[in-house]
Scaffold this motif. Structure first.
Motif, PDB file in Angstrom:
ATOM      1  N   LEU A 152       0.824  -1.204   0.000  1.00  0.00           N
ATOM      2  CA  LEU A 152       0.000   0.000   0.000  1.00  0.00           C
ATOM      3  C   LEU A 152       0.864   1.262   0.000  1.00  0.00           C
ATOM      4  O   LEU A 152       0.522   2.257  -0.651  1.00  0.00           O
ATOM      5  N   ARG A 153       1.964   1.208   0.716  1.00  0.00           N
ATOM      6  CA  ARG A 153       2.854   2.367   0.768  1.00  0.00           C
ATOM      7  C   ARG A 153       3.424   2.687  -0.613  1.00  0.00           C
ATOM      8  O   ARG A 153       3.592   3.856  -0.987  1.00  0.00           O
ATOM      9  N   SER A 154       3.715   1.655  -1.386  1.00  0.00           N
ATOM     10  CA  SER A 154       4.373   1.833  -2.678  1.00  0.00           C
ATOM     11  C   SER A 154       3.393   1.970  -3.844  1.00  0.00           C
ATOM     12  O   SER A 154       3.782   2.381  -4.930  1.00  0.00           O
ATOM     13  N   LEU A 155       2.132   1.638  -3.614  1.00  0.00           N
ATOM     14  CA  LEU A 155       1.149   1.672  -4.689  1.00  0.00           C
ATOM     15  C   LEU A 155       0.789   3.113  -5.047  1.00  0.00           C
ATOM     16  O   LEU A 155       0.589   3.956  -4.170  1.00  0.00           O
ATOM     17  N   ASP A 156       0.707   3.379  -6.330  1.00  0.00           N
ATOM     18  CA  ASP A 156       0.287   4.696  -6.806  1.00  0.00           C
ATOM     19  C   ASP A 156      -1.037   5.077  -6.136  1.00  0.00           C
ATOM     20  O   ASP A 156      -2.007   4.308  -6.150  1.00  0.00           O
ATOM     21  N   ALA A 157      -1.075   6.261  -5.545  1.00  0.00           N
ATOM     22  CA  ALA A 157      -2.242   6.697  -4.784  1.00  0.00           C
ATOM     23  C   ALA A 157      -3.493   6.814  -5.637  1.00  0.00           C
ATOM     24  O   ALA A 157      -4.616   6.843  -5.116  1.00  0.00           O
ATOM     25  N   SER A 158      -3.343   6.868  -6.966  1.00  0.00           N
ATOM     26  CA  SER A 158      -4.508   6.994  -7.845  1.00  0.00           C
ATOM     27  C   SER A 158      -5.181   5.654  -8.118  1.00  0.00           C
ATOM     28  O   SER A 158      -6.284   5.612  -8.672  1.00  0.00           O
TER      29      SER A 158
ATOM     30  N   ALA B 242       0.795   2.916   6.730  1.00  0.00           N
ATOM     31  CA  ALA B 242       0.978   3.034   8.176  1.00  0.00           C
ATOM     32  C   ALA B 242       0.109   2.011   8.909  1.00  0.00           C
ATOM     33  O   ALA B 242      -1.064   1.824   8.571  1.00  0.00           O
ATOM     34  N   ILE B 243       0.706   1.357   9.923  1.00  0.00           N
ATOM     35  CA  ILE B 243      -0.025   0.410  10.758  1.00  0.00           C
ATOM     36  C   ILE B 243      -0.438   1.132  12.037  1.00  0.00           C
ATOM     37  O   ILE B 243       0.398   1.741  12.710  1.00  0.00           O
ATOM     38  N   GLU B 244      -1.721   1.066  12.362  1.00  0.00           N
ATOM     39  CA  GLU B 244      -2.235   1.856  13.483  1.00  0.00           C
ATOM     40  C   GLU B 244      -3.247   1.041  14.278  1.00  0.00           C
ATOM     41  O   GLU B 244      -4.048   0.294  13.715  1.00  0.00           O
TER      42      GLU B 244
ATOM     43  N   GLY C  72      -9.728   4.300   3.034  1.00  0.00           N
ATOM     44  CA  GLY C  72      -8.781   3.357   2.447  1.00  0.00           C
ATOM     45  C   GLY C  72      -8.136   2.395   3.415  1.00  0.00           C
ATOM     46  O   GLY C  72      -7.321   1.561   3.014  1.00  0.00           O
ATOM     47  N   ALA C  73      -8.474   2.465   4.703  1.00  0.00           N
ATOM     48  CA  ALA C  73      -7.839   1.592   5.701  1.00  0.00           C
ATOM     49  C   ALA C  73      -8.338   0.155   5.568  1.00  0.00           C
ATOM     50  O   ALA C  73      -9.506  -0.098   5.257  1.00  0.00           O
ATOM     51  N   VAL C  74      -7.438  -0.792   5.826  1.00  0.00           N
ATOM     52  CA  VAL C  74      -7.763  -2.214   5.795  1.00  0.00           C
ATOM     53  C   VAL C  74      -7.662  -2.752   7.220  1.00  0.00           C
ATOM     54  O   VAL C  74      -6.613  -2.646   7.861  1.00  0.00           O
ATOM     55  N   ILE C  75      -8.742  -3.307   7.729  1.00  0.00           N
ATOM     56  CA  ILE C  75      -8.710  -3.940   9.050  1.00  0.00           C
ATOM     57  C   ILE C  75      -7.917  -5.236   8.952  1.00  0.00           C
ATOM     58  O   ILE C  75      -8.167  -6.060   8.066  1.00  0.00           O
ATOM     59  N   VAL C  76      -6.952  -5.421   9.858  1.00  0.00           N
ATOM     60  CA  VAL C  76      -6.159  -6.655   9.833  1.00  0.00           C
ATOM     61  C   VAL C  76      -6.299  -7.468  11.117  1.00  0.00           C
ATOM     62  O   VAL C  76      -5.970  -8.666  11.127  1.00  0.00           O
ATOM     63  N   GLU C  77      -6.796  -6.849  12.194  1.00  0.00           N
ATOM     64  CA  GLU C  77      -6.896  -7.573  13.466  1.00  0.00           C
ATOM     65  C   GLU C  77      -7.872  -6.854  14.381  1.00  0.00           C
ATOM     66  O   GLU C  77      -8.046  -5.636  14.302  1.00  0.00           O
TER      67      GLU C  77
END
Length: 311
Positions: free
Chosen positions: A48-54, A157-159, A178-183
Motif C-alpha cells: 500500500l505504501r508503494s502503490l500509486d495513490a490513484s 501506516a499500521i495503526e 482506504g484503511a484495511v482492518i487486519v486484526e
C-alpha cells in the motif's frame, strides 16, 4: 495500470483479471483487475505504501455480504487469508482475532476457552467485515465487545484504533479512508464452556429454522428500517423489521430471472440458479421502490455492491 510492472513487488500472490464470482457467496460478478493476497501485515503495508495513490483499492472479505457487479472491479482487490486468520485467547479475558478469521471459528474457539463471544457464531463472514458492519445477532453487537482494531492505512501506516474511534452504529462504522482492518481485540466475559456450547447450538437451531441457510444468499439484504439505538443495540420493543415490510408489500418470492426474494425469509436475496449480478441488484431496487410505494419506508442496502456494470 495494465501490467504487473506497474505494481509494487510482493511476497504474497498478485493475480491479474481474477474472477471474483467463485469468491462470493452469491457466486456472481466479474473479475478483479488485480487480486492481491498478501503474505502478512508487512507485505500489505509495503504494498500500500508503494502503490500509486490513484489506484483504487477494495478490501474484500470472504464475500458473504457482497454483490460484485458483472463488469468486475477496477484497481486492486485485497483479500486476506493465511497470515491474517489467527485466533489467540488472552489470560486477561481478551480474544485477538485476525480479520480473515471466520466469525463462527472465533466464537467456537473462545467458547472452548470459557470466553463468551457466542453472538458471532451465526454471523456469516469474517472478523474484518463484522467489525466494519458492526455485525450483531440476538441483541449483541460487535460494539458491545470490541476493544480495539489494528488497521493498515492507504499510505501503509499500521495503526491501532480504540473501539470508540470507530463510531460503531447500526450496521456501520467510520474507518480511515482506504484503511484495511487486519486484526481485532474483543473483551469476552467468562462463562462455562458447556453453557456457551449449549447457547450456540440453540442459536444455530433457531437460525436454521427461520433462515435459508442452504440457499445461495448473502445474508440479510436490507437493514431494518428502524428500532435501533445509535450504538447498534436492538430495541426489542420495536417490531418494524425489513422482512415484514417486504412481505407486507407482497414481495415474498418476487423473482427477476434467476434472482428471488427467498420464500423462507423475504429479506434474503437469493441466486436461485444462474442469476447475474445485474438481476440481483435490479430486483433489490425494485423491492426498495415497491416498499416505498406501499409503506413510505426507504429500505437501505445491507449487502455491499461494488464494481462496474456489465457490458
Amino acid at each position: 495500470m495494465s501490467a504487473a510492472a506497474d505494481l509494487p513487488a510482493v511476497r504474497g500472490r498478485l493475480t491479474p483479471d481474477r474472477p471474483l464470482s467463485d469468491l462470493t457467496w452469491l457466486r456472481v460478478g466479474g473479475p478483479a483487475q488485480w487480486l492481491f493476497q498478501p503474505a502478512d501485515h508487512e507485505d500489505l503495508s509495503d504494498f500500500l505504501r508503494s502503490l500509486d495513490a490513484s489506484v483504487p483499492v477494495f478490501p474484500m472479505g470472504v464475500g458473504s455480504n457482497l454483490i460484485v457487479r458483472d463488469g468486475g472491479v477496477r484497481g486492486v482487490v485485497i483479500r486476506l487469508g493465511r497470515g491474517f486468520n489467527g485466533i489467540e485467547i488472552g489470560d486477561d479475558g481478551t480474544v485477538r482475532a485476525g480479520a480473515a478469521a471466520l466469525d463462527a471459528h472465533v466464537a467456537r474457539k473462545a467458547a472452548k476457552a470459557g470466553r463468551d463471544l457466542t453472538f458471532l457464531r451465526t454471523i456469516p463472514g469474517a472478523i474484518g467485515g463484522a467489525v466494519r458492519m458492526n455485525a450483531g445477532c440476538y441483541g449483541t453487537y460487535v460494539a458491545d465487545a470490541l476493544r480495539e482494531v489494528t488497521v493498515i492505512r492507504r499510505d501503509g501506516a499500521i495503526e491501532v484504533l480504540p473501539a470508540p474511534e470507530l463510531d460503531l452504529a447500526y450496521r456501520s462504522s467510520r474507518l480511515p479512508e482506504g484503511a484495511v482492518i487486519v486484526e481485532a481485540v474483543f473483551d469476552a466475559p467468562e462463562a462455562a464452556p458447556e453453557t456457551l456450547e449449549a447457547r450456540m447450538a440453540e442459536q444455530i437451531e433457531k437460525r436454521d429454522a427461520s433462515q435459508p441457510t442452504k440457499d445461495r444468499t448473502a445474508g440479510s439484504t436490507f437493514r431494518n428500517p428502524a428500532g435501533f439505538s445509535s450504538t447498534g443495540r436492538a430495541d426489542d420493543s420495536h417490531e418494524l423489521k425489513a422482512w415484514k415490510v417486504i412481505e407486507a408489500a407482497g414481495l415474498r418470492g418476487a423473482r427477476l430471472g434467476g434472482a428471488v426474494m427467498n420464500e423462507k425469509h423475504p429479506n434474503f436475496l437469493t441466486n436461485a440458479g444462474e442469476a447475474t449480478a445485474a438481476e440481483l441488484e435490479t430486483l433489490g431496487e425494485k423491492v426498495r421502490k415497491r416498499v416505498y410505494e406501499h409503506s413510505g419506508l426507504t429500505l437501505e442496502w445491507e449487502i455491499m455492491r461494488v464494481g462496474e456494470p456489465g457490458a
